[in-house]
Write an enzyme that holds these catalytic residues in place. Structure first.
Site, PDB file in Angstrom:
ATOM      1  N   ARG A  27       0.804  -1.207   0.000  1.00 44.26           N
ATOM      2  CA  ARG A  27       0.000   0.000   0.000  1.00 44.26           C
ATOM      3  C   ARG A  27       0.847   1.271   0.000  1.00 44.26           C
ATOM      4  O   ARG A  27       0.315   2.380  -0.081  1.00 44.26           O
ATOM      5  CB  ARG A  27      -0.845  -0.029   1.282  1.00 44.26           C
ATOM      6  N   ALA A  28       2.176   1.092   0.083  1.00 49.69           N
ATOM      7  CA  ALA A  28       3.061   2.255   0.264  1.00 49.69           C
ATOM      8  C   ALA A  28       3.001   3.233  -0.909  1.00 49.69           C
ATOM      9  O   ALA A  28       3.353   4.402  -0.760  1.00 49.69           O
ATOM     10  CB  ALA A  28       4.497   1.790   0.497  1.00 49.69           C
ATOM     11  N   ARG A  30       0.272   4.247  -2.547  1.00 50.00           N
ATOM     12  CA  ARG A  30      -1.035   4.861  -2.819  1.00 50.00           C
ATOM     13  C   ARG A  30      -0.923   6.380  -2.863  1.00 50.00           C
ATOM     14  O   ARG A  30      -0.089   6.981  -2.181  1.00 50.00           O
ATOM     15  CB  ARG A  30      -2.075   4.403  -1.794  1.00 50.00           C
ATOM     16  N   CYS A  54      12.821  30.476  29.724  1.00 51.93           N
ATOM     17  CA  CYS A  54      14.128  31.133  29.590  1.00 51.93           C
ATOM     18  C   CYS A  54      14.668  31.533  30.981  1.00 51.93           C
ATOM     19  O   CYS A  54      13.900  31.834  31.890  1.00 51.93           O
ATOM     20  CB  CYS A  54      14.012  32.372  28.696  1.00 51.93           C
ATOM     21  N   ASN A  76       6.726  21.182  38.033  1.00 51.42           N
ATOM     22  CA  ASN A  76       5.729  21.697  37.098  1.00 51.42           C
ATOM     23  C   ASN A  76       4.667  22.503  37.869  1.00 51.42           C
ATOM     24  O   ASN A  76       4.148  22.043  38.883  1.00 51.42           O
ATOM     25  CB  ASN A  76       5.071  20.513  36.371  1.00 51.42           C
ATOM     26  N   ASN A 160       8.268  16.075  24.452  1.00 47.56           N
ATOM     27  CA  ASN A 160       7.425  16.322  23.288  1.00 47.56           C
ATOM     28  C   ASN A 160       8.092  17.445  22.525  1.00 47.56           C
ATOM     29  O   ASN A 160       8.287  18.522  23.088  1.00 47.56           O
ATOM     30  CB  ASN A 160       6.028  16.802  23.685  1.00 47.56           C
ATOM     31  N   CYS A 167       3.677  20.193  21.879  1.00 51.44           N
ATOM     32  CA  CYS A 167       4.630  20.908  22.721  1.00 51.44           C
ATOM     33  C   CYS A 167       4.197  22.375  22.806  1.00 51.44           C
ATOM     34  O   CYS A 167       3.941  23.009  21.789  1.00 51.44           O
ATOM     35  CB  CYS A 167       6.034  20.797  22.130  1.00 51.44           C
ATOM     36  N   SER A 168       4.134  22.893  24.030  1.00 48.24           N
ATOM     37  CA  SER A 168       3.554  24.223  24.233  1.00 48.24           C
ATOM     38  C   SER A 168       4.592  25.333  24.124  1.00 48.24           C
ATOM     39  O   SER A 168       4.243  26.500  24.133  1.00 48.24           O
ATOM     40  CB  SER A 168       2.883  24.273  25.604  1.00 48.24           C
ATOM     41  N   HIS A 171      11.127  26.473  23.677  1.00 46.26           N
ATOM     42  CA  HIS A 171      12.352  26.371  24.483  1.00 46.26           C
ATOM     43  C   HIS A 171      12.702  24.892  24.677  1.00 46.26           C
ATOM     44  O   HIS A 171      11.833  24.102  24.990  1.00 46.26           O
ATOM     45  CB  HIS A 171      12.143  27.058  25.843  1.00 46.26           C
ATOM     46  N   HIS A 173      13.172  21.655  26.145  1.00 41.48           N
ATOM     47  CA  HIS A 173      12.825  21.142  27.474  1.00 41.48           C
ATOM     48  C   HIS A 173      12.201  19.761  27.388  1.00 41.48           C
ATOM     49  O   HIS A 173      11.700  19.348  26.354  1.00 41.48           O
ATOM     50  CB  HIS A 173      11.858  22.093  28.189  1.00 41.48           C
ATOM     51  N   GLN A 175      10.206  16.675  30.213  1.00 38.38           N
ATOM     52  CA  GLN A 175       9.409  16.576  31.433  1.00 38.38           C
ATOM     53  C   GLN A 175       9.675  15.245  32.108  1.00 38.38           C
ATOM     54  O   GLN A 175      10.150  14.298  31.481  1.00 38.38           O
ATOM     55  CB  GLN A 175       7.918  16.642  31.117  1.00 38.38           C
ATOM     56  N   GLU A 189       5.045  -3.829  29.351  1.00 40.32           N
ATOM     57  CA  GLU A 189       6.466  -4.156  29.159  1.00 40.32           C
ATOM     58  C   GLU A 189       7.004  -5.012  30.301  1.00 40.32           C
ATOM     59  O   GLU A 189       7.838  -5.898  30.084  1.00 40.32           O
ATOM     60  CB  GLU A 189       7.297  -2.866  29.018  1.00 40.32           C
ATOM     61  N   HIS A 288      12.266   4.319  29.331  1.00 40.25           N
ATOM     62  CA  HIS A 288      11.628   3.320  30.175  1.00 40.25           C
ATOM     63  C   HIS A 288      12.682   2.593  30.999  1.00 40.25           C
ATOM     64  O   HIS A 288      13.436   1.773  30.467  1.00 40.25           O
ATOM     65  CB  HIS A 288      10.853   2.300  29.316  1.00 40.25           C
ATOM     66  N   GLU A 323      -6.537   1.968  13.323  1.00 39.16           N
ATOM     67  CA  GLU A 323      -5.590   2.034  14.459  1.00 39.16           C
ATOM     68  C   GLU A 323      -6.315   2.253  15.785  1.00 39.16           C
ATOM     69  O   GLU A 323      -5.982   1.635  16.788  1.00 39.16           O
ATOM     70  CB  GLU A 323      -4.574   3.167  14.265  1.00 39.16           C
TER      71      GLU A 323
HETATM   72  P1  H2U Z   1       5.132  20.879  27.083  1.00 41.68           P
HETATM   73  O1  H2U Z   1       5.616  21.950  26.209  1.00 41.68           O
HETATM   74  O2  H2U Z   1       5.679  19.518  26.694  1.00 41.68           O
HETATM   75  O3  H2U Z   1       3.649  20.916  27.232  1.00 41.68           O
HETATM   76  O4  H2U Z   1       5.745  21.144  28.545  1.00 41.68           O
HETATM   77  C1  H2U Z   1       5.674  22.358  29.185  1.00 41.68           C
HETATM   78  C2  H2U Z   1       5.345  22.094  30.637  1.00 41.68           C
HETATM   79  O5  H2U Z   1       5.727  23.224  31.384  1.00 41.68           O
HETATM   80  C3  H2U Z   1       3.850  21.885  30.842  1.00 41.68           C
HETATM   81  O6  H2U Z   1       3.640  20.643  31.481  1.00 41.68           O
HETATM   82  C4  H2U Z   1       4.770  23.496  32.354  1.00 41.68           C
HETATM   83  C5  H2U Z   1       3.459  23.041  31.746  1.00 41.68           C
HETATM   84  O7  H2U Z   1       2.568  22.634  32.759  1.00 41.68           O
HETATM   85  N1  H2U Z   1       4.812  24.909  32.675  1.00 41.68           N
HETATM   86  C6  H2U Z   1       5.071  25.310  33.970  1.00 41.68           C
HETATM   87  O8  H2U Z   1       5.237  24.466  34.850  1.00 41.68           O
HETATM   88  N2  H2U Z   1       5.128  26.646  34.266  1.00 41.68           N
HETATM   89  C7  H2U Z   1       4.919  27.625  33.360  1.00 41.68           C
HETATM   90  O9  H2U Z   1       4.969  28.797  33.679  1.00 41.68           O
HETATM   91  C8  H2U Z   1       4.602  27.293  31.948  1.00 41.68           C
HETATM   92  C9  H2U Z   1       4.611  25.851  31.599  1.00 41.68           C
HETATM   93 ZN    ZN Z   2      12.936  30.334  26.286  1.00 45.45          ZN
END
Ligand code: H2U
Ligand code: ZN
Length: 345
Positions: A27-28, A30, A54, A76, A160, A167-168, A171, A173, A175, A189, A288, A323
């Site tokens: 199917r690759a 298609r 930062c 966090n 992420n 990813c939010s 920067h 990073h 977790q 596992e 892991h 899936e």
């Molecule tokens: P992600 O980009 O993978 O979502 O990770 C960012 C994490 O950073 C996220 O879990 C935390 C968010 O809760 N965070 C803080 O702890 N303090 C902040 O001021 C912004 C983000």
């Molecule tokens: Zn930054």
């Protein structure tokens, strides 16, 4: 490679989880008329006054970041799980007494969430760090794991990368979510590795790695201390598994030379991913290690890399339809994916 496996639909068993994946090599070819999301690249900004991660900046919580110059971790501010302040008292009931039957089962979960700033430079990625800079990240992972696993059953180190993976923040990073239960992936596992060890007295992934190194067709990188391969049972198109070349339970058990060579392998692999589709490749990756603190000869430390990209910087694999409803499925064979990755490294 057996011709049938390279040409005909088949299923492969994931020896690490016991789950199956459907492979459809025919199917690759298609045609694709699906999503083409724009590639996202680094802005090149080394310090962003609005970035929560930062050095020296104030986070959403009002806490002020240390003016860090090397990798630095903090709790966090928006943790998914929290310390079990009610331990020993009633807390959350294992089964909600208000519900009528065992079909409504719940249990408490407590833990600690950490955010790991990999580098003070906002524009860096693990892929473009020097080996020394990547080594400092490896050392932070190891020290965090060494501490957290003393009091948590499962310590999940992960990253992420890229907006495509949710990813939010650009920067660099990662977790850690450390919890006092064994989550689904760890439980699967553990069951497979424990059963294999009970039968064979050797770690499953040690035997698997040695066989893959012999076959060589799915190996992407092999050096003194580490091997990277596209697993026989890969779900994601360019998924890889990173394995130490001796049995190790935990990240904090690595020797200095294993840490150094891990930094080399990591940057090489991630640069390869970036070169594959000429983009800063998105991914979820994570480690892991063995659950708990008891010695775990059945468990082999490993890292999974799950990039979602399929055809280009903008065309990703979607885990939908079959899936979500039946089982993972792929078109590109793991052998072809390994060949493509080897060519980019
Ligand atoms: P992600 O980009 O993978 O979502 O990770 C960012 C994490 O950073 C996220 O879990 C935390 C968010 O809760 N965070 C803080 O702890 N303090 C902040 O001021 C912004 C983000
Ligand atoms: Zn930054």
């Amino acid at each position: 490679m057996n011709d049938l496996l390279s040409q005909r639909p088949h299923r492969r068993r994931n020896a690490l989880t016991g789950e199956w994946v459907t492979v459809s090599p025919q199917r690759a070819q298609r045609p694709w008329q699906g999503e083409e999301s724009p590639a996202s690249g680094s802005t090149g900004v080394t310090y962003d006054p609005d970035c929560y991660l930062c050095p020296g900046n104030t986070r959403a919580s009002g806490h002020v970041n240390t003016p860090y110059t090397s990798p630095w971790a903090f709790d966090n501010d928006f943790p998914a799980v929290e310390a079990d302040l009610d331990a020993g008292s009633e807390g959350v009931q294992a089964t909600d007494p208000g519900e009528p039957s065992a079909l409504f089962k719940s249990e408490p979960v407590a833990g600690r969430c950490r955010v790991l700033c990999y580098h003070p430079d906002h524009s860096k990625t693990l892929a473009d760090m020097t080996e020394e800079e990547a080594l400092a990240v490896v050392q932070l992972w190891a020290s965090e794991v060494g501490t957290l696993r003393q009091s948590h059953q499962w310590v999940q180190v992960f990253e992420n990368r890229g907006a495509m993976m949710g990813c939010s923040n650009a920067h660099p990073h990662g977790q850690i979510w450390a919890v006092d239960t064994l989550p689904n992936e760890g439980a699967k596992e553990l069951a497979q590795q424990q059963a294999f060890y009970d039968a064979e007295q050797v770690a499953l992934l040690e035997v698997y790695r040695a066989e893959e190194e012999q076959l060589a067709e799915r190996v992407v990188i092999q050096q003194e201390h580490w091997t990277v391969l596209v697993p026989y049972w890969a779900m994601w198109p360019f998924e890889t598994l990173l394995l130490p070349r001796r049995q190790i339970d935990h990240l904090d058990a690595l020797t200095d030379s294993e840490q150094m060579s891990l930094a080399q392998v990591l940057t090489r692999l991630l640069r390869g991913y970036d070169a594959l589709f000429d983009t800063s490749c998105p991914y979820t990756m994570g480690w892991h290690g063995a659950p708990g603190i008891a010695p775990a000869p059945h468990w082999q430390l490993h890292a999974h890399f799950y990039p979602p990209l399929l055809r280009s910087a903008s065309v990703r694999k979607h885990m939908v339809g079959y899936e979500m409803l039946s089982e993972a499925q792929r078109d590109l064979t793991p052998e072809a994916a390994a060949e493509r990755l080897r060519q980019t490294l």
